[in-house]
Enzyme design. Structure first.
Site, PDB file in Angstrom:
ATOM      1  N   ASP A  11       0.873  -1.174   0.000  1.00  0.00           N
ATOM      2  CA  ASP A  11       0.000   0.000   0.000  1.00  0.00           C
ATOM      3  C   ASP A  11       0.916   1.233   0.000  1.00  0.00           C
ATOM      4  O   ASP A  11       2.123   1.112   0.259  1.00  0.00           O
ATOM      5  CB  ASP A  11      -0.864  -0.030   1.267  1.00  0.00           C
ATOM      6  CG  ASP A  11      -1.595   1.268   1.493  1.00  0.00           C
ATOM      7  OD1 ASP A  11      -2.256   1.748   0.553  1.00  0.00           O
ATOM      8  OD2 ASP A  11      -1.511   1.813   2.612  1.00  0.00           O
ATOM      9  N   ASP A  13      -0.277   5.119   0.858  1.00  0.00           N
ATOM     10  CA  ASP A  13      -0.546   6.144   1.876  1.00  0.00           C
ATOM     11  C   ASP A  13      -0.560   5.533   3.272  1.00  0.00           C
ATOM     12  O   ASP A  13      -1.322   4.605   3.549  1.00  0.00           O
ATOM     13  CB  ASP A  13      -1.888   6.827   1.589  1.00  0.00           C
ATOM     14  CG  ASP A  13      -1.803   7.644   0.319  1.00  0.00           C
ATOM     15  OD1 ASP A  13      -0.903   8.500   0.247  1.00  0.00           O
ATOM     16  OD2 ASP A  13      -2.604   7.412  -0.591  1.00  0.00           O
TER      17      ASP A  13
HETATM   18  C1  XBP Z   1      -5.415   6.110   0.738  1.00  0.00           C
HETATM   19  C2  XBP Z   1      -6.449   7.064   0.367  1.00  0.00           C
HETATM   20  C3  XBP Z   1      -6.154   8.120  -0.609  1.00  0.00           C
HETATM   21  C4  XBP Z   1      -5.467   9.360  -0.181  1.00  0.00           C
HETATM   22  C5  XBP Z   1      -5.685  10.444  -1.199  1.00  0.00           C
HETATM   23  O1  XBP Z   1      -5.972   4.851   1.062  1.00  0.00           O
HETATM   24  O2  XBP Z   1      -7.562   6.960   0.800  1.00  0.00           O
HETATM   25  O3  XBP Z   1      -7.384   8.530  -1.040  1.00  0.00           O
HETATM   26  O4  XBP Z   1      -5.974   9.769   1.081  1.00  0.00           O
HETATM   27  O5  XBP Z   1      -5.370  10.112  -2.490  1.00  0.00           O
HETATM   28  P1  XBP Z   1      -5.069   3.529   1.012  1.00  0.00           P
HETATM   29  P2  XBP Z   1      -6.210  10.710  -3.725  1.00  0.00           P
HETATM   30  O6  XBP Z   1      -3.777   3.865   1.693  1.00  0.00           O
HETATM   31  O7  XBP Z   1      -5.857   2.519   1.799  1.00  0.00           O
HETATM   32  O8  XBP Z   1      -4.877   3.125  -0.420  1.00  0.00           O
HETATM   33  O9  XBP Z   1      -6.684  12.086  -3.319  1.00  0.00           O
HETATM   34  O10 XBP Z   1      -5.263  10.737  -4.875  1.00  0.00           O
HETATM   35  O11 XBP Z   1      -7.396   9.798  -3.978  1.00  0.00           O
HETATM   36 MG    MG Z   2      -2.958   3.139   3.483  1.00  0.00          MG
END
Ligand code: XBP
Ligand code: MG
Length: 259
Positions: A11, A13
């Site tokens: 993953d 973020d």
């Molecule tokens: C990560 C997210 C992303 C970021 C923003 O979830 O929810 O939406 O917060 O990115 P995970 P965007 O780590 O579970 O994949 O604004 O580009 O959508």
């Molecule tokens: Mg995440």
């Protein structure tokens, strides 16, 4: 190479880097300001909004619950997409100026997996540009090419906790889930990886520390470094395999998790 672990799916973020509080959140706020909106997502509110994965989906959810009068804009979907594009520009700018480092152990583990000829992949809901900008700014210009598959953003219909992105990445890798391991940071992410049949290691962050990680093989403070080991927070697999002290995630540890 050991056939029990053929690929590791990361993953982005919260897992590769602590991007949410001081990365995505201020980028959303900068976009709101740029469009003359008086919306401000503070640290606590953003923590709640993280229940909704995906930036565009998060904006819509915020509007529904906090500023419903704004929902009757014409062409709402396109308006949100435009706002989100502005947010992405701010976020990528932050990354390009070197504003967000990788979490402990991430660069070491990625290099170690490459050395051991284990495939590496990305499975994230975030926008593809965000992924390449993060990788380039932290691991170097050529680093996106190190990944066998990068699955990101709107390429699948359902964002996490739906397993779609993991299914898509596994399809591209042409590997069964049993031969792979996922690394996640959140309950939504874990639900997605488990639903795709993946053994999952969770590394928590400030927003996710107290979420429900039932089903994870191991829940750790971070991936750990030989000079700064992780601590084990949860995970029967950890105790069963003698990982109940501290250490760092590497192929040997992943093989122990596979049993
Ligand atoms: C990560 C997210 C992303 C970021 C923003 O979830 O929810 O939406 O917060 O990115 P995970 P965007 O780590 O579970 O994949 O604004 O580009 O959508
Ligand atoms: Mg995440």
């Amino acid at each position: 190479m050991d056939s029990k672990v053929r690929a590791v799916l990361f993953d982005v973020d919260g897992t590769l880097a602590d991007t949410e509080r001081d990365g995505h959140r201020p980028a959303f706020n900068a976009a709101f300001q740029e469009l003359g909106l008086d919306w401000e997502w503070d640290v606590d509110l953003y923590g709640k909004l993280l229940e909704i994965t995906g930036g565009k989906e998060r904006i819509l959810h915020f509007m529904e619950h906090h500023v419903p009068e704004e929902l009757n804009r014409s062409e709402l979907g396109e308006w949100i997409a435009r706002l989100h594009k502005i947010k992405t520009r701010h976020y990528v700018g932050m990354l390009e100026s070197g504003g967000i480092p990788l979490r402990p152990g991430v660069a070491r583990l990625i290099r170690h997996l490459r050395d051991r000829n284990i495939k590496i992949a990305i499975a994230t809901t975030t926008t593809p540009e965000n992924v390449t900008a993060l990788l380039k700014s932290t691991l170097g210009e050529d680093s996106p090419g190190w990944f066998d598959v990068i699955g990101a953003g709107d390429i699948v219909p359902g964002k996490k906790p739906a397993p779609d992105i993991y299914h898509w990445v596994l399809d591209q890798l042409k590997l069964p889930a049993e031969q792979c391991i996922a690394v996640e940071d959140s309950e939504n992410g874990l639900r997605a990886s488990l639903a795709a049949g993946l053994d999952t290691v969770v590394t928590v962050n400030g927003y996710t520390r107290f979420q429900d990680f039932t089903g994870a093989k191991l829940v750790l403070s971070d991936l750990g470094e030989p000079t700064k080991p992780f601590s084990v927070l949860e995970g029967e697999a950890g105790v069963a395999n003698g990982i109940n002290g501290s250490g760092w995630v590497d192929v040997d540890l992943m093989l122990k998790l596979k049993g």
